[in-house]
Every structure is written in structure tokens, then in C-alpha cells.
Design a protein around this motif. Sequence first.
Motif, PDB file in Angstrom:
ATOM      1  N   TYR A   8      35.795  16.795 -95.899  1.00  0.00           N
ATOM      2  CA  TYR A   8      36.741  16.126 -96.799  1.00  0.00           C
ATOM      3  C   TYR A   8      36.738  16.722 -98.203  1.00  0.00           C
ATOM      4  O   TYR A   8      37.699  16.577 -98.953  1.00  0.00           O
ATOM      5  N   VAL A   9      35.648  17.396 -98.577  1.00  0.00           N
ATOM      6  CA  VAL A   9      35.585  17.937 -99.933  1.00  0.00           C
ATOM      7  C   VAL A   9      36.621  19.031-100.162  1.00  0.00           C
ATOM      8  O   VAL A   9      36.906  19.399-101.305  1.00  0.00           O
ATOM      9  N   ARG A  10      37.166  19.552 -99.074  1.00  0.00           N
ATOM     10  CA  ARG A  10      38.251  20.533 -99.210  1.00  0.00           C
ATOM     11  C   ARG A  10      39.372  20.009-100.102  1.00  0.00           C
ATOM     12  O   ARG A  10      40.029  20.757-100.804  1.00  0.00           O
ATOM     13  N   LYS A  11      39.602  18.717-100.039  1.00  0.00           N
ATOM     14  CA  LYS A  11      40.757  18.175-100.762  1.00  0.00           C
ATOM     15  C   LYS A  11      40.552  18.154-102.272  1.00  0.00           C
ATOM     16  O   LYS A  11      41.488  17.865-103.022  1.00  0.00           O
ATOM     17  N   PHE A  12      39.341  18.491-102.716  1.00  0.00           N
ATOM     18  CA  PHE A  12      39.109  18.555-104.163  1.00  0.00           C
ATOM     19  C   PHE A  12      39.555  19.890-104.753  1.00  0.00           C
ATOM     20  O   PHE A  12      39.584  20.056-105.960  1.00  0.00           O
ATOM     21  N   GLU A  13      39.855  20.833-103.878  1.00  0.00           N
ATOM     22  CA  GLU A  13      40.366  22.113-104.359  1.00  0.00           C
ATOM     23  C   GLU A  13      41.857  21.946-104.636  1.00  0.00           C
ATOM     24  O   GLU A  13      42.649  21.809-103.718  1.00  0.00           O
ATOM     25  N   GLN A  14      42.229  21.946-105.926  1.00  0.00           N
ATOM     26  CA  GLN A  14      43.623  21.616-106.223  1.00  0.00           C
ATOM     27  C   GLN A  14      44.544  22.819-106.118  1.00  0.00           C
ATOM     28  O   GLN A  14      44.137  23.958-106.313  1.00  0.00           O
ATOM     29  N   ASP A  15      45.764  22.531-105.778  1.00  0.00           N
ATOM     30  CA  ASP A  15      46.807  23.531-105.616  1.00  0.00           C
ATOM     31  C   ASP A  15      47.096  24.186-106.971  1.00  0.00           C
ATOM     32  O   ASP A  15      47.457  23.501-107.917  1.00  0.00           O
ATOM     33  N   ALA A  17      49.196  27.049-107.149  1.00  0.00           N
ATOM     34  CA  ALA A  17      50.261  28.028-106.914  1.00  0.00           C
ATOM     35  C   ALA A  17      51.178  28.099-108.127  1.00  0.00           C
ATOM     36  O   ALA A  17      51.621  27.073-108.635  1.00  0.00           O
ATOM     37  N   LEU A  18      51.483  29.301-108.564  1.00  0.00           N
ATOM     38  CA  LEU A  18      52.362  29.480-109.719  1.00  0.00           C
ATOM     39  C   LEU A  18      53.820  29.308-109.296  1.00  0.00           C
ATOM     40  O   LEU A  18      54.182  29.555-108.148  1.00  0.00           O
ATOM     41  N   LEU A  19      54.651  28.901-110.249  1.00  0.00           N
ATOM     42  CA  LEU A  19      56.058  28.603-109.974  1.00  0.00           C
ATOM     43  C   LEU A  19      56.726  29.762-109.224  1.00  0.00           C
ATOM     44  O   LEU A  19      56.637  30.911-109.657  1.00  0.00           O
ATOM     45  N   ARG A  92      48.656  31.943-105.772  1.00  0.00           N
ATOM     46  CA  ARG A  92      47.612  31.045-106.285  1.00  0.00           C
ATOM     47  C   ARG A  92      46.936  31.689-107.490  1.00  0.00           C
ATOM     48  O   ARG A  92      46.375  32.788-107.401  1.00  0.00           O
ATOM     49  N   SER A  94      44.134  31.209-109.212  1.00  0.00           N
ATOM     50  CA  SER A  94      42.721  31.600-109.202  1.00  0.00           C
ATOM     51  C   SER A  94      42.492  32.820-108.310  1.00  0.00           C
ATOM     52  O   SER A  94      41.707  33.700-108.636  1.00  0.00           O
ATOM     53  N   LYS A  95      43.195  32.850-107.196  1.00  0.00           N
ATOM     54  CA  LYS A  95      43.066  33.986-106.277  1.00  0.00           C
ATOM     55  C   LYS A  95      43.578  35.266-106.940  1.00  0.00           C
ATOM     56  O   LYS A  95      42.942  36.325-106.848  1.00  0.00           O
ATOM     57  N   VAL A  97      43.967  35.984-110.219  1.00  0.00           N
ATOM     58  CA  VAL A  97      43.209  36.430-111.381  1.00  0.00           C
ATOM     59  C   VAL A  97      41.832  36.935-110.982  1.00  0.00           C
ATOM     60  O   VAL A  97      41.336  37.928-111.520  1.00  0.00           O
TER      61      VAL A  97
END
Lengths: 287, 287, 287, 287
Positions: A8-15, A17-19, A92, A94-95, A97
Motif C-alpha cells: 500500500y505504501v506505493r500510493k505515497f509516491e505522488q504523480d 508528470a509534467l503538463l 515524470r 523526478s525520473k 531530472v
Amino acid sequence: MAKSQYEYVRKFEQDDALLPLTWVVIRVDGRGFSGFVARHEYAKPVDTRGAAVMDAAAKAVMEDMGDLVLAYGHSDEFSFVLPPSSNVYKRRASKLVSTVVSLFTGAFIAAWPAAFGPDVPLMEMPVFDGRTVVLPTRAVLRDYLSWRQVDCHINNLFNTGFWALVGDGDDPAVANKLLCDANSAQKNEILFSRFGINYNNEPELNRKGSIWIRDLEVTDYVDARGHAGFRVSRKLVNVNTDLIGDAFWTSAYPHLLADVKLKDHHKRIKAERAAAGHGADAPGASQ
Amino acid sequence: MAKSQYEYVRKFEQDDALLPLTWVVIRVDGRGFSGFVARHEYAKPVDTRGAAVMDAAAKAVMEDMGDLVLAYGHSDEFSFVLPPSSNVYKRRASKLVSTVVSLFTGAFIAAWPAAFGPDVPLMEMPVFDGRTVVLPTRAVLRDYLSWRQVDCHINNLFNTGFWALVGDGDDPAVANKLLCDANSAQKNEILFSRFGINYNNEPELNRKGSIWIRDLEVTDYVDARGHAGFRVSRKLVNVNTDLIGDAFWTSAYPHLLADVKLKDHHKRIKAERAAAGHGADAPGASQ
Amino acid sequence: MAKSQYEYVRKFEQDDALLPLTWVVIRVDGRGFSGFVARHEYAKPVDTRGAAVMDAAAKAVMEDMGDLVLAYGHSDEFSFVLPPSSNVYKRRASKLVSTVVSLFTGAFIAAWPAAFGPDVPLMEMPVFDGRTVVLPTRAVLRDYLSWRQVDCHINNLFNTGFWALVGDGDDPAVANKLLCDANSAQKNEILFSRFGINYNNEPELNRKGSIWIRDLEVTDYVDARGHAGFRVSRKLVNVNTDLIGDAFWTSAYPHLLADVKLKDHHKRIKAERAAAGHGADAPGASQ
Amino acid sequence: MAKSQYEYVRKFEQDDALLPLTWVVIRVDGRGFSGFVARHEYAKPVDTRGAAVMDAAAKAVMEDMGDLVLAYGHSDEFSFVLPPSSNVYKRRASKLVSTVVSLFTGAFIAAWPAAFGPDVPLMEMPVFDGRTVVLPTRAVLRDYLSWRQVDCHINNLFNTGFWALVGDGDDPAVANKLLCDANSAQKNEILFSRFGINYNNEPELNRKGSIWIRDLEVTDYVDARGHAGFRVSRKLVNVNTDLIGDAFWTSAYPHLLADVKLKDHHKRIKAERAAAGHGADAPGASQ
């Protein structure tokens, strides 16, 4: 594979994605580079070996991420430009950069020995940070790049003066004060009157920084059956020139920001040749 | 320094500060590491040289960013934990993730020769990407770390079986199918019955992964005037052990996630010693 | 239903889900309420009719969104508290804030006639804006609510003084200056010496604002077969009291922020009664 | 005013400013409107009184927020368009969406009596939610609006058929199935063959929805000294027409999305008149 109660901790990784359908700049900056530069005794105001290492690192990023259309850098920074059509890494932040910074760091280290030679080993690992900037239109993208090139100009004019003065025996604090109080024309005048330096004759690399572009390359051929055709491809080109004025964008590289596929460039060129009465375009096929 | 008409593009850089007073994990993952590992002929299921390089890279990140309290990694990934009190880089996501990835990449490259020796040079630069994950409570942080250690366990049990089978001449596709269809107990049974391997005797590094913590260290001293005291400091410690159960957090390292300053640890220890009738704490001062 | 070529624009709607397992406050503020209040000739310093309308609007929001555990408001603002367990509207910020503001606006309008009577019709529609605030822990949530109640206190003390002075014939600008230069004790002293007003005897509504809570209610019963049991339910309660100190949270409403389900409250109460030797809990069932 | 120790919670309110220089759509949707519509016995397929209330609510939003250039709505939704140049509410998403929803809710309630008359009182407060969508270019904005108008068309064609069938005695489930299985041409055919309805003759309001625009208005005048001039202003206009094709944007309202100031429209018109040999523009001044 089996899952666990902790999934469930996966859901703490927030989206992040750039516009979609916007220009994205990923800018890499050296962290604490004044110390790094001092410890490796860079030449002043610009060390061509150091610039070569930065260029090699930027080139490696451009080669790795085929969607990038341009990179501009000077000093310890490089900005990489992703076009609106790109969906690499699902945009994304973070990915994007982190990958660019990792590629840049590794390539910087790899390029060091060839540029600095065996007598100047890399004594510490360079560290870069990065950020993403989303720009909605070509006009704003050009303003962004102009902003960085103006920064290059301002810094290099200052540094050229500063190191000339200090090299001539001036106290660094005094030199700094003198230049901080001078406008551009006065800085030029100081350089010319005291050192005979015409700033406009300084190397383009120093004054304009470094630009990597993925330029279009058109190759004509005649195939085995005697049919003429042409291919359109892209190749990395490095230039040190002005990108603030229109000439770079409208005359030198008019298709750089078109953000269209090679096959569409092929169509366009074919049509242009046909309109110009050019005969060699009949059965050509782009790659 | 002078500003330009292009300065306005600064406002396109959006604020990506992470929520204050939360736990932040920065996870680094190898990009395309199966190829990297194959080209450098890593030993199976776990290459201790490769693990040593990852450990060295993680240690370098921990040393550079003093706010980090723990790092956990296995295979080609490492998760770094920043406590709620940290305001490093103003908690900006892109700055955090890019700096950690750059440090990690550089340190990985730097650590390679010592781990792999002169006969196995680094043939290509490793590439890592990163992400940030915001976790509101200690409980969720522990679940996050448990999630990664369960992942280590699942992968290592599978890989231990797979490479034993393949090393024994099994077809890789058949071995893969056999293990995918088996639950944990059955995988253990395959290892034991065919290879005499008791999985629980496999190295802790393989089964548990690698944990870097900044442990508390208490040093008693007697100063020049004969007064006894003690200092509290932190030192990096590497362990390969279970962090899913309570023991790690409550018995072994009960203060790891306390997120308090050294001077407050000093106060606490002083009070504990006083309560226990310990005499050596009178005029002590923490550093 | 058929789709169109324009469906792709959906992807421009960015994910604004708030961090899971955190406290979320949705705060509603009146837009340009000083004008609204003046045009409707509110009594000073606090109009009980206006406060009743705000209370009714907040109650309507609490009734509509069952996950909300508390609302706190004063003047033209109300803060609504959603617990970590809530996943209402998938925690999407825009959905949460817009729904609450719409409910609040409508309920404010609906409640007007009963509070103000036929002689004071609503002459213009009130407008509210809203925002969401994510708070990672109970401690920070309490600090948030304390912040708002301190704000209520500061404003009301000032306003009580201001309107007393102005009502007594002072020039508004002079009264404003006098109070801006006074600390709390001096403001109290002005009120007491000039008007005989003991600020602490002012209505709690004015000094503390309005709190809506969803309090636990335990109802004992005996079923048809003669078995005793009890039910646990929640009911909306309005209080005007201090929420900065511990008493409100630990003595008066110790379970308010527990964020547990009714059935778990039932279990807890059952266990507490059993421990206390209470006999009535044997076959009880919560709703 | 004095500050408190709790002020720090301000920093938990995260920056939600939308990307500068982009088009922003704020869309308002009715929450649970099928129930609201049923309880107020709306006419089918489109209730002109209900549509008038929605139009009045949208108009009130347009009047309140002068930066909005267009609103498009049908059924229980309205999309409001903010141009790239707008910096209203600092482009903060929560502020924009909550203010629009609050204005819309209040104006809907205010407009009800005039539209529905004394015999159909508003029995419950309507509730709306909202969202923001950021669109980087005019082309994507047009696609967004086309998407909503296609949606209007699809829904209205379906509903026109459905209520005709049900009004004719068909079982609702059967009518639903029949229409779900039919493409557009078949739905048209059902309407025509069974009810003699030519769908293209249905009211434009039903088929196209409602568009509010802030149209340019040019007013010629002769001032006191006999000099001719003209003023450019904006006025709200409501139309029910196609906005998918180019005609709306290039012929009917060619300057709607220009996103330029009135004084720049004045300049443009003056130049156009001069080029056309128009004499009346000499000393004109825009407001």
C-alpha cells in the motif's frame, strides 16, 4: 511474484508528470563548483579543458535521450530541451531530472582524462543537481534560452575583467568592486584601455557558451534500380553562437523547434523540391 | 549583476517543496542494470563486489548529507531516509533527488576499482534514476522499509533457486516456470532437496540487504579538572539484518527514528543515568 | 457512449490527490465580507444572527460529508477537518475544496431568513473561497486549530475595544491607532477602565468562536430477548470553548481525533466496561 | 497584530499556482444533479427554465471575474476560460476553483425564482464541484471546448430519443438498450421514422449548449470639438452555436482568443481603418 501487506505504501509516491504538450527544460547545475574548480586549478576566465568535459557530458545526455532537441550550457550548467511531443519517462519530473543528472555525472567523469591528461587526475567526484522547468510556448522557450545566454555574457564579461585585473596584480576585492560598479560599456573600456583586450574578439565559447543541436541532415542517393531519392536524418552538432537573435532560429536552423517527425520533414522537403522544380525527389524514402 | 528582460522565465520554475514535518524517502534505482550486470559478468545470485560498490555509493551519500538517518538497499536500489525535522535543500523534490542521484553515481564509479580489481574495469558508466516519497508517520515509514525488504527476500529466494537450477544445467525457461509456480515453502524445498541448500544459511547480505544507519555513540571521558562526562555523537554503521520486526527499532536501535538533536540525546541519557544512580554524568557536555 | 478525437484533453487535468493518511483541513473564507457585513448592517463586534448563519452553513457541510470530524470557525471563516482514514472524493484537492465551498454557500443562503427575519433580506449572494491544508500529525493539526483560535481571540479583543470606543464617539482612526499600539493587557485595561467591560465575561461565542464536533454517543438498550447491550453512534454537537489547552482533547472529547470506526469504539468501550466490572455489555452489538 | 507560536502552520499550505502564460479552464459540474432534476420535475430532454438558471449563473461568474473570456456549458456543467495573460488570484488553483463554484452556486439560487416562477420553489440547495485544467495552447483549448460540445451533442441526441420513446410508452430499459446499440445515424433515423423529428431542427440550445463570450464592441462618436473617434469595449453575449468548426473562431469572433488589451484592439482597428481608407479614426481614444 507474491505481494506483501506493505504494498500500500506505493500510493505515497505522488504523480509528478509534467503538463502534456509543453516544452520541458531540464537544467543541470554544478554543486559547489567554485571549490571543485579551484582544487583542479582551472584556467581563468574559462578553462577550455573544463568546457570540453562539460560539452562531452552534455553530448552523452543528448545521445542517450533521443527526444532532446537542444542543449545549452556555460560555466557549470547545462539546460536540455524536450519538445512538446515527447512522452519520455511519461514526463515524470523526478525520473527526467534524476536520469539526466546521473548521465551527466557519469559522462563528466568519463570525459575527464581525455580532456585534462594524465597530469591532472580527477581528485573528487563532481556533484550536480537538477530541476525541470515547464514552458508553454516556443516564445517562452526562446526567452528561457536567451536568459541563460545573457547570464553567460554577464558572467564572462565580469570574469574576463576580473582575472585580467587580478593577473595584473590588482587586489581581488578592489577588482571586484571596480567591476561591480561598472556597466557593460565601462567593463569593455577597462579591458581595452588597460589590457588592449577587445572583448568581442574573445573566444565565442567564452562569450556565447555551448549549444548542442540535433540538426537535420539530408542525404541524396541513387538506389540499385537507378532511382534517385534522399534520406533525412538527425545529427548532433555543437556550435558557439548567438541564440538570442532571430538568425539562429529562422535562418541557421529553421526547423529546430518544429517538433515534427523525420518522415514529416521528408514530406516537407520533397514538396519544397517539387515546388522548386528539383528532379531528384521522385521515389525517395526517408528512414 | 545586471538583470535582463528574460528574467521573467524564472516564474516558470514551479515550487516542488515537499510537505514539512514528514519523513522523506529518496530512492535510487539502477537504469537498465540487468544489461550492466551481464556485461560486467556479476556473480550469481548476489555479487559481493557489486554489493560492495552499491554500499560504498550509499555510504558516500550518507556522509555527504548529514540529515539522512538511514539507507536501505539491495540489488540495484537504495532508499535514503530524511527525518521530519530536516529542511535540507528546502525540501525541494528535484534538488533532493538530483543531488542524491549525482552523489550516488559518482561514488559508484569511484568505488568500482577497489571492489572489482584491475582485471574488471568499468566498461560503461552506470545510470541511476530517483524519486521522492513522502511518508507522514513513523509507522508508514517502517512499512515502506518493510516493503523493500520483503522485495529483497522475494527476489533473492527466487534468484538463489534460479541460478542453482541453471548452474545445474536446467533450461532457464524451465527453471523460471518451476519457480514462478512455487510458493516460498516450495522454493525452500527445491533448494534443500536438490542442492542441500538451507536458505536460512544463505548470507544475511543476500537475504536482508544492506542497512546504513547513523547510530548514536556515547563516549565517557574525564576532563582536565578530573570531572567525568560523556559525549554523544553519531557514526555510520552498516548492518545486514531484519528491519521488519520490532527488534531492530525497539531493542537494537531504539533512538534511530527519534528525530531529536544530539544535545537532546545527551539530556535524555544524562537523565537516564541519574535515574539509574550512575555517577559519571555530573558535568558532562555533549558536543 | 461514443468517444471523440478530443478525448485526449482529459490528460491535461492533473492529479491533485492529497497525500494519503494525513489530516486535511478545508478552510472556507468569506470574500470581501467587510462590505457584505456593512451592507447588511451587522451588529458589532459580533452579530449573533450572522454567527448563527455561519454555524448553520458549517453544520450543513458536516452533515453532508460524514467523514469530517470537526469544524472550527469565527468571523467569516470555517475550517473543516478530514481524518487520515478518509478517502472521500479520492482526496482530490479541487473536488474537496469546491464541494465544501458550494455546500457552504448554499447553506448560508438557506439559513439567512430564519436568522435575520423578514426585515433583513439577503441583498446579495455571499461569496466564499477555499483552500486545503495537509497536516501530517495530530500535533500539527492541533497547532493549526490553535492558530485559528488565537486569531479569533486577537481579532475579537481588538474589535470589542474598537466598537466600544467608536460607539462612545471616538474617531475611528484614533481608536484604531490606540488599539494597534496596545498589547493584550492594555486592551483589556482600556475596556475595563472606560467601559467597565471585563473581557473575560464577553460571550464565549465571541471569544472562542464556534466548534462543531461529531461526538460519540453511547446508548444502552435491552433487546427483545432481555439481553442488555449498547450502541455507539455519532452526533453533531456545537460548543464555544477553548481548544488550545489539553482539556478539550484529553478530558472533554478524548476520542475525537482517534480516527477509528464506530465498531472499534464499541470494542473499546466494551473492554473498558468489562475491566470496570460493568455487566451490561454481554451481547451488545454496535450499529 | 500580534503573532502566535502557531503561525508556523502556514507553511503547510502548499503553493498551487497554475503554470503562467497558459489557458486555464475552470469547470463546474453539478453534484448528484439527476436527483435534483428529478425532484424539481425538469422537462425532458432539456428544461428551458433549468437552462436559463444555469445561463444566469454562468453570466454572474463572467460578470464577476472580468478576466474570463468565454464560458461554455450544457446540462449541469459550465467551463470558464481564463487567458494566458490573466494573473487573477495569482492563478492559485484552489482560490480560482472555489471562488467560481461559490459564485455559481449563489447565482444559481438567486436566478431560480425568475426562471421557475412561484409555483416551483427551490426545494434544496444545488451543489457543484469544480476543477481546473491547464491548457498550453489555443489549439488545445479549442480541442477542450470541442470535446465538451461533442459531449453535449452525444448526450442530447441520446436524451431526445430516450424521452421520445419513453413518452411514447416504451419501457425505459428497452429504450435505453435500443439507443445504446444505435450509432448517430440510427438514432436520427429512430427519431425521424417514429416521431417525425428531424434532429437538426431541434433547438440550438439543446444541440449546441450555451456560450457566453465577451465580445468586442466598437462605438463611433464625434466629440465636442467635432472630432470623430471610436471606443472599444467588451460586452457579454450569449450564443447557441457550433464552436467546433473554424467559423466561430475565424469569422464570427476572430479576436476572442487574441488575449490582448482593449487599447491594443483599438490600435489594431485604427490601423485597419487607416489601411482601408476609413476617415473616422483620427483622434479616437479607447477607454
